[in-house]
Design a protein around this motif. Structure first.
Motif, PDB file in Angstrom:
ATOM      1  N   MET A  59     -15.676  -7.402  -6.697  1.00 41.18           N
ATOM      2  CA  MET A  59     -14.335  -6.881  -6.362  1.00 41.18           C
ATOM      3  C   MET A  59     -14.229  -7.212  -4.951  1.00 41.18           C
ATOM      4  O   MET A  59     -15.106  -7.014  -3.994  1.00 41.18           O
ATOM      5  CB  MET A  59     -14.300  -5.372  -6.723  1.00 41.18           C
ATOM      6  N   TRP A  60     -13.085  -7.567  -4.647  1.00 43.28           N
ATOM      7  CA  TRP A  60     -12.800  -7.699  -3.104  1.00 43.28           C
ATOM      8  C   TRP A  60     -11.854  -6.586  -2.531  1.00 43.28           C
ATOM      9  O   TRP A  60     -10.917  -6.299  -3.332  1.00 43.28           O
ATOM     10  CB  TRP A  60     -12.132  -9.111  -3.033  1.00 43.28           C
ATOM     11  N   PHE A  61     -12.175  -6.370  -1.513  1.00 42.75           N
ATOM     12  CA  PHE A  61     -11.302  -5.082  -0.889  1.00 42.75           C
ATOM     13  C   PHE A  61     -10.677  -5.652   0.384  1.00 42.75           C
ATOM     14  O   PHE A  61     -11.229  -6.415   1.281  1.00 42.75           O
ATOM     15  CB  PHE A  61     -12.277  -3.947  -0.344  1.00 42.75           C
ATOM     16  N   LEU A  62      -9.389  -5.459   0.718  1.00 45.58           N
ATOM     17  CA  LEU A  62      -8.824  -5.500   1.991  1.00 45.58           C
ATOM     18  C   LEU A  62      -8.988  -4.470   3.018  1.00 45.58           C
ATOM     19  O   LEU A  62      -8.300  -3.529   2.910  1.00 45.58           O
ATOM     20  CB  LEU A  62      -7.168  -5.918   1.566  1.00 45.58           C
ATOM     21  N   PRO A  63      -9.754  -4.806   4.174  1.00 41.37           N
ATOM     22  CA  PRO A  63      -9.763  -4.123   5.069  1.00 41.37           C
ATOM     23  C   PRO A  63      -8.450  -3.633   5.780  1.00 41.37           C
ATOM     24  O   PRO A  63      -7.350  -4.531   5.911  1.00 41.37           O
ATOM     25  CB  PRO A  63     -10.712  -4.713   6.131  1.00 41.37           C
ATOM     26  N   GLU A  64      -8.404  -2.377   6.036  1.00 39.93           N
ATOM     27  CA  GLU A  64      -7.053  -2.020   6.747  1.00 39.93           C
ATOM     28  C   GLU A  64      -6.549  -2.774   7.948  1.00 39.93           C
ATOM     29  O   GLU A  64      -5.287  -3.058   8.119  1.00 39.93           O
ATOM     30  CB  GLU A  64      -7.286  -0.365   7.254  1.00 39.93           C
ATOM     31  N   LYS A  65      -7.670  -3.280   8.789  1.00 35.49           N
ATOM     32  CA  LYS A  65      -7.405  -4.053   9.870  1.00 35.49           C
ATOM     33  C   LYS A  65      -6.366  -5.286   9.475  1.00 35.49           C
ATOM     34  O   LYS A  65      -5.854  -5.958  10.484  1.00 35.49           O
ATOM     35  CB  LYS A  65      -8.471  -4.537  10.842  1.00 35.49           C
ATOM     36  N   HIS A  66      -6.519  -5.895   8.334  1.00 33.31           N
ATOM     37  CA  HIS A  66      -5.716  -6.991   7.727  1.00 33.31           C
ATOM     38  C   HIS A  66      -4.383  -6.829   7.075  1.00 33.31           C
ATOM     39  O   HIS A  66      -3.736  -7.828   6.786  1.00 33.31           O
ATOM     40  CB  HIS A  66      -6.750  -7.806   6.944  1.00 33.31           C
ATOM     41  N   ARG A  67      -4.298  -5.495   6.824  1.00 31.30           N
ATOM     42  CA  ARG A  67      -3.291  -5.248   5.665  1.00 31.30           C
ATOM     43  C   ARG A  67      -1.688  -5.668   6.483  1.00 31.30           C
ATOM     44  O   ARG A  67      -0.864  -5.811   5.726  1.00 31.30           O
ATOM     45  CB  ARG A  67      -3.294  -3.808   5.235  1.00 31.30           C
ATOM     46  N   LYS A  68      -1.537  -5.427   7.724  1.00 25.86           N
ATOM     47  CA  LYS A  68      -0.547  -5.855   8.117  1.00 25.86           C
ATOM     48  C   LYS A  68       0.082  -7.339   7.971  1.00 25.86           C
ATOM     49  O   LYS A  68       1.305  -7.724   7.913  1.00 25.86           O
ATOM     50  CB  LYS A  68      -0.171  -5.596   9.867  1.00 25.86           C
ATOM     51  N   LYS A  69      -0.746  -8.287   7.784  1.00 24.46           N
ATOM     52  CA  LYS A  69      -0.615  -9.666   7.616  1.00 24.46           C
ATOM     53  C   LYS A  69      -0.137  -9.655   6.179  1.00 24.46           C
ATOM     54  O   LYS A  69       0.721 -10.839   5.734  1.00 24.46           O
ATOM     55  CB  LYS A  69      -1.866 -10.289   7.545  1.00 24.46           C
ATOM     56  N   PHE A  70      -0.151  -8.817   5.201  1.00 22.79           N
ATOM     57  CA  PHE A  70       0.366  -8.615   3.989  1.00 22.79           C
ATOM     58  C   PHE A  70       1.779  -8.111   3.626  1.00 22.79           C
ATOM     59  O   PHE A  70       2.164  -8.157   2.889  1.00 22.79           O
ATOM     60  CB  PHE A  70      -0.570  -8.028   2.726  1.00 22.79           C
ATOM     61  N   ARG A  71       2.239  -7.916   4.949  1.00 20.57           N
ATOM     62  CA  ARG A  71       3.619  -7.162   4.881  1.00 20.57           C
ATOM     63  C   ARG A  71       4.947  -7.947   5.266  1.00 20.57           C
ATOM     64  O   ARG A  71       5.790  -7.816   4.530  1.00 20.57           O
ATOM     65  CB  ARG A  71       3.696  -5.687   5.861  1.00 20.57           C
ATOM     66  N   GLU A  72       4.531  -9.305   5.563  1.00 23.50           N
ATOM     67  CA  GLU A  72       5.494 -10.215   5.774  1.00 23.50           C
ATOM     68  C   GLU A  72       5.583 -10.934   4.494  1.00 23.50           C
ATOM     69  O   GLU A  72       4.767 -11.278   3.627  1.00 23.50           O
ATOM     70  CB  GLU A  72       4.750 -11.371   6.764  1.00 23.50           C
ATOM     71  N   PRO A  73       6.630 -11.541   4.207  1.00 23.31           N
ATOM     72  CA  PRO A  73       6.922 -12.296   2.928  1.00 23.31           C
ATOM     73  C   PRO A  73       6.103 -13.467   2.786  1.00 23.31           C
ATOM     74  O   PRO A  73       5.790 -14.287   3.650  1.00 23.31           O
ATOM     75  CB  PRO A  73       8.495 -12.544   2.888  1.00 23.31           C
ATOM     76  N   PHE A  74       5.309 -13.647   1.541  1.00 17.88           N
ATOM     77  CA  PHE A  74       4.636 -14.941   1.318  1.00 17.88           C
ATOM     78  C   PHE A  74       5.590 -15.923   0.512  1.00 17.88           C
ATOM     79  O   PHE A  74       5.148 -16.229  -0.700  1.00 17.88           O
ATOM     80  CB  PHE A  74       3.581 -14.571   0.490  1.00 17.88           C
ATOM     81  N   GLY A  75       6.655 -16.121   1.194  1.00 16.39           N
ATOM     82  CA  GLY A  75       7.739 -17.010   0.405  1.00 16.39           C
ATOM     83  C   GLY A  75       8.989 -16.840   0.796  1.00 16.39           C
ATOM     84  O   GLY A  75       9.174 -16.277   2.213  1.00 16.39           O
ATOM     85  N   GLU A  76      10.107 -17.225   0.459  1.00 15.21           N
ATOM     86  CA  GLU A  76      11.471 -17.019   0.821  1.00 15.21           C
ATOM     87  C   GLU A  76      11.912 -15.657   0.260  1.00 15.21           C
ATOM     88  O   GLU A  76      11.768 -15.449  -0.774  1.00 15.21           O
ATOM     89  CB  GLU A  76      12.277 -18.163   0.382  1.00 15.21           C
ATOM     90  N   LEU A  77      12.511 -14.860   1.217  1.00 17.33           N
ATOM     91  CA  LEU A  77      13.054 -13.580   0.943  1.00 17.33           C
ATOM     92  C   LEU A  77      14.319 -13.669   0.506  1.00 17.33           C
ATOM     93  O   LEU A  77      15.345 -14.394   1.220  1.00 17.33           O
ATOM     94  CB  LEU A  77      12.716 -12.576   2.050  1.00 17.33           C
ATOM     95  N   PHE A  78      14.981 -13.053  -0.594  1.00 21.21           N
ATOM     96  CA  PHE A  78      16.234 -12.940  -0.962  1.00 21.21           C
ATOM     97  C   PHE A  78      16.685 -11.599  -1.113  1.00 21.21           C
ATOM     98  O   PHE A  78      15.816 -10.831  -1.689  1.00 21.21           O
ATOM     99  CB  PHE A  78      16.307 -13.840  -2.202  1.00 21.21           C
ATOM    100  N   PRO A  79      18.025 -11.386  -1.146  1.00 17.80           N
ATOM    101  CA  PRO A  79      18.205  -9.882  -1.112  1.00 17.80           C
ATOM    102  C   PRO A  79      18.761  -9.326  -2.612  1.00 17.80           C
ATOM    103  O   PRO A  79      18.629  -8.145  -2.629  1.00 17.80           O
ATOM    104  CB  PRO A  79      19.975  -9.949  -0.518  1.00 17.80           C
ATOM    105  N   ASP A  80      18.594 -10.424  -3.680  1.00 13.56           N
ATOM    106  CA  ASP A  80      18.726  -9.782  -4.946  1.00 13.56           C
ATOM    107  C   ASP A  80      17.999 -10.934  -5.832  1.00 13.56           C
ATOM    108  O   ASP A  80      17.878 -12.058  -5.476  1.00 13.56           O
ATOM    109  CB  ASP A  80      20.180  -9.628  -5.267  1.00 13.56           C
TER     110      ASP A  80
END
Length: 161
Positions: free
Chosen positions: A1-22
């Motif tokens: 199992m792989w765990f994402l440390p708290e210090k790296h979580r902010k990098k996952f808040r940005e869209p990993f692709g194109e963001l659309f409203p709907d």
């Protein structure tokens, strides 16, 4: 199992692709690409458009609250456990199996949010992954070499436990 440390979580808040409203504009962008959905609301909204994704990954929650809109899909269902902030071997194995034999729904006991990362590297170029960006819309990631490179970079931030 792989765990994402708290210090790296902010990098996952940005869209990993194109963001659309709907979902409508997200599906228009995806075009005729094979569709893969991560999240209950995105899966439900795709289904409302009359589309059954090749794979849906859901957990029965939206923004960590029970989701009353979890879709019922006429496809095989795979149950897995995957704790919040983690990617388990069980989830990866289920993704591999579902990608090889679509359509499928993976129901995660725990959290499905990070499933996009391993899913990118399992799909062929040209596939579209849709997932929800809380309070913002729908992200579409078209799989290509850049997506795979970025997914590997993001996965390298996890710690094996």
């Amino acid at each position: 199992m792989w765990f994402l440390p708290e210090k790296h979580r902010k990098k996952f808040r940005e869209p990993f692709g194109e963001l659309f409203p709907d979902i409508t504009s997200a599906l228009e962008y995806a075009g005729d690409a094979p569709l893969y959905a991560v999240g209950d609301v995105v899966t439900r909204n795709i289904r409302r458009k009359g589309i059954v994704p090749n794979l849906s990954v859901i957990d029965g929650n939206t923004m960590r609250e029970p989701c009353r809109c979890t879709p019922l899909l006429p496809v095989k269902r795979i149950e897995v456990k995957n704790p919040a902030g983690c990617i388990t071997d069980e989830l990866i194995s289920a993704l591999e199996n579902a990608v090889l034999d679509p359509p499928a729904l993976i129901h995660v006991e725990g959290e499905e949010d990070l499933a996009v990362i391993p899913l990118v590297n399992l799909l062929e170029d040209g596939c579209a992954i849709l997932y929800g960006q809380p309070c913002e819309g729908v992200v579409v990631r078209i799989v290509d070499s850049d997506a795979k490179r970025r997914a590997k970079e993001l996965f390298s931030l996890f710690e094996e436990i």
